[in-house]
Design an enzyme around this catalytic site. Structure first.
Site, PDB file in Angstrom:
ATOM      1  CG  ASP A 291      -1.572  -0.518   8.090  1.00  0.00           C
ATOM      2  OD1 ASP A 291      -2.347   0.386   8.282  1.00  0.00           O
ATOM      3  OD2 ASP A 291      -1.966  -1.670   7.838  1.00  0.00           O
TER       4      ASP A 291
ATOM      5  CG  ASP B 163       3.902  -7.321   7.441  1.00  0.00           C
ATOM      6  OD1 ASP B 163       3.381  -6.978   6.286  1.00  0.00           O
ATOM      7  OD2 ASP B 163       3.370  -7.855   8.028  1.00  0.00           O
TER       8      ASP B 163
ATOM      9  N   GLY C  18       0.844  -1.258  -0.006  1.00  0.00           N
ATOM     10  CA  GLY C  18      -0.032   0.056  -0.106  1.00  0.00           C
ATOM     11  C   GLY C  18       0.838   1.170   0.117  1.00  0.00           C
TER      12      GLY C  18
ATOM     13  NE  ARG D 114      -4.932  -6.083   5.463  1.00  0.00           N
ATOM     14  CZ  ARG D 114      -4.505  -5.701   4.422  1.00  0.00           C
ATOM     15  NH1 ARG D 114      -5.168  -6.026   3.334  1.00  0.00           N
ATOM     16  NH2 ARG D 114      -3.124  -5.408   4.006  1.00  0.00           N
TER      17      ARG D 114
ATOM     18  NE  ARG E 203      -2.248  -4.419  -0.852  1.00  0.00           N
ATOM     19  CZ  ARG E 203      -1.812  -3.785   0.101  1.00  0.00           C
ATOM     20  NH1 ARG E 203      -0.856  -4.081   0.798  1.00  0.00           N
ATOM     21  NH2 ARG E 203      -2.849  -2.776   0.564  1.00  0.00           N
TER      22      ARG E 203
ATOM     23  CG  ASP F 188       1.551  -3.261  10.216  1.00  0.00           C
ATOM     24  OD1 ASP F 188       2.306  -2.530   9.675  1.00  0.00           O
ATOM     25  OD2 ASP F 188       0.689  -4.066   9.852  1.00  0.00           O
TER      26      ASP F 188
ATOM     27  CB  THR G 292       2.738   0.508   6.070  1.00  0.00           C
ATOM     28  OG1 THR G 292       1.629   0.126   6.615  1.00  0.00           O
ATOM     29  CG2 THR G 292       3.770  -0.102   7.194  1.00  0.00           C
TER      30      THR G 292
HETATM   31  O1  F6P Z   1      -1.459  -1.908   4.764  1.00  0.00           O
HETATM   32  C1  F6P Z   1      -1.838  -0.561   4.499  1.00  0.00           C
HETATM   33  C2  F6P Z   1      -3.371  -0.668   4.402  1.00  0.00           C
HETATM   34  O2  F6P Z   1      -3.799   0.655   4.269  1.00  0.00           O
HETATM   35  C3  F6P Z   1      -4.269  -1.373   5.506  1.00  0.00           C
HETATM   36  O3  F6P Z   1      -4.559  -0.631   6.527  1.00  0.00           O
HETATM   37  C4  F6P Z   1      -5.516  -1.704   4.721  1.00  0.00           C
HETATM   38  O4  F6P Z   1      -6.091  -2.751   5.372  1.00  0.00           O
HETATM   39  C5  F6P Z   1      -4.950  -2.045   3.311  1.00  0.00           C
HETATM   40  O5  F6P Z   1      -3.772  -1.308   3.240  1.00  0.00           O
HETATM   41  C6  F6P Z   1      -5.901  -1.678   2.186  1.00  0.00           C
HETATM   42  O6  F6P Z   1      -5.339  -2.184   1.123  1.00  0.00           O
HETATM   43  P1  F6P Z   1      -6.006  -2.196  -0.190  1.00  0.00           P
HETATM   44  O7  F6P Z   1      -5.403  -0.744  -0.666  1.00  0.00           O
HETATM   45  O8  F6P Z   1      -5.363  -3.233  -1.066  1.00  0.00           O
HETATM   46  O9  F6P Z   1      -7.455  -1.976  -0.475  1.00  0.00           O
END
Ligand code: F6P
Length: 328
Positions: free
Chosen positions: A132, A107, A15, A176, A76, A134, A130
């Site tokens: 998050d 990660d 992301g 998430r 991804r 995390d 990121t």
């Molecule tokens: O990993 C970062 C994040 O923003 C999370 O908080 C979220 O769940 C996810 O990416 C959403 O991903 P996508 O852009 O694939 O919907």
């Protein structure tokens, strides 16, 4: 510092996060400073597989420190999960005489980098970016500070309408698997309750808390819910449940979604990105491999990928207590 590197590749993966451009700028300029040619790979690991990359210089990254998103694009990658995909990526690097790789992401990005490095004995350094926050081995990931400020401002605005209508708002924020965004923004915006995946308060406790809010004379309430929280099936089901059990509440849901990932990075994220970018290139030059640069006690550090991926970032329980006291 003796430098054996001639050309290194960099990519952003997973992301996007505010500050990714600031870190690209830092990696590119530090490479040039050390007489290394930086090569920007497009769309994360997919670009390595398809060979979509371009040589960069100090001027290719002008005017981007304040820009959200990533000029390199991100993805991804599914193909990089297969050995065949990784082999193609290695061939791209070899054919282009690239001798080191810097990966910017979370990660999943580091897991890919670790497997790749072990398979092909190729030097890889990671930079945590990121929203998050995390990742183990850094107090802050690039993008967290910007995203939390964006969320806080959005909650402040929702608070205006909540208090004008005497409403209860459930506000879903990203995260998430982690509640760092919810916890920090909940405290900063004065939420009555904060629901995070790391802590299961249960529906009863939420009901009790909202009843208490009414009794103490609150006319509106904000509940910040992390995306991965398990108190309800989802934020809409939570709202229905509360309306059923506390019909006096006029409840609404706001899902903040991907706006949390956009926008100009904060000063903190720009400085962090600049510091970690320098450290990443210098770590490669010093002969490090399969490690992530990070910030610990305001010092730039290195943590092995294995630890960064497997280590658990603990939720700040002091913040939970602060939130409980502030929301009486
Ligand atoms: O990993 C970062 C994040 O923003 C999370 O908080 C979220 O769940 C996810 O990416 C959403 O991903 P996508 O852009 O694939 O919907």
């Amino acid at each position: 510092m003796k430098n054996q590197f001639k050309k290194i590749a960099l990519l952003t993966s997973g992301g996007d996060a505010p500050g990714m451009n600031a870190v690209i700028r830092s990696v590119v300029r530090t490479s040039v400073f050390h007489k290394i040619v930086p090569v920007g790979v497009s769309k994360g690991y997919d670009g390595l597989i398809s060979g979509k990359m371009v040589e960069m210089n100090a001027r290719s990254v002008k005017g981007i420190i304040n820009k959200g998103g990533t000029i390199l694009k991100t993805a991804r990658s599914k193909d990089f999960r297969s050995k065949e995909g990784r082999k193609k990526a290695f061939e791209t690097l070899k054919n282009n005489n690239i001798d080191g790789l810097i990966v910017i992401g979370g990660d999943g990005t580091f897991t890919g980098g670790l497997v790749f490095s072990k398979e092909f004995d190729f030097p890889v350094i990671g930079i945590p970016a990121t929203i998050d926050n995390d990742i183990f081995g850094t107090s802050h990931t690039i993008g967290f500070d910007s995203a939390t400020n964006t969320v806080m401002e959005a909650i402040d605005k929702i608070r205006d309408t909540a208090s004008s209508h005497n409403r209860l708002f459930f506000i879903e924020v990203m995260g998430r698997d982690a509640g760092h965004i919810a916890l920090n923004t909940g405290v900063a915006a004065g939420a009555e309750e904060i629901l995070i995946p790391e802590e299961d308060l249960g529906l009863d406790r939420l009901i009790q808390s909202l009843k208490r809010s009414q009794k103490t004379g609150k006319s509106s309430s904000i509940v910040v819910v992390a995306e991965g929280d398990k108190t309800g099936d989802n934020v809409f089901q939570l709202k229905d449940y509360i309306e059923k059990h506390l019909p006096e509440y006029d409840a609404r849901v706001a899902v903040l979604g991907h706006m949390q990932r956009g926008g100009s990075p904060t000063c903190f994220d720009r400085v962090l990105a600049s510091r970690l970018g320098v450290k990443s290139v210098e770590s490669l030059i010093e002969g490090n491999n399969c490690s992530m640069v990070g910030l610990q006690n305001n010092k730039v550090t290195l943590t092995p990928f294995q630890k960064a991926i497997k280590g658990i970032t603990k939720i700040n329980t002091e913040l939970l207590k602060v939130s409980d006291i502030m929301s009486i």
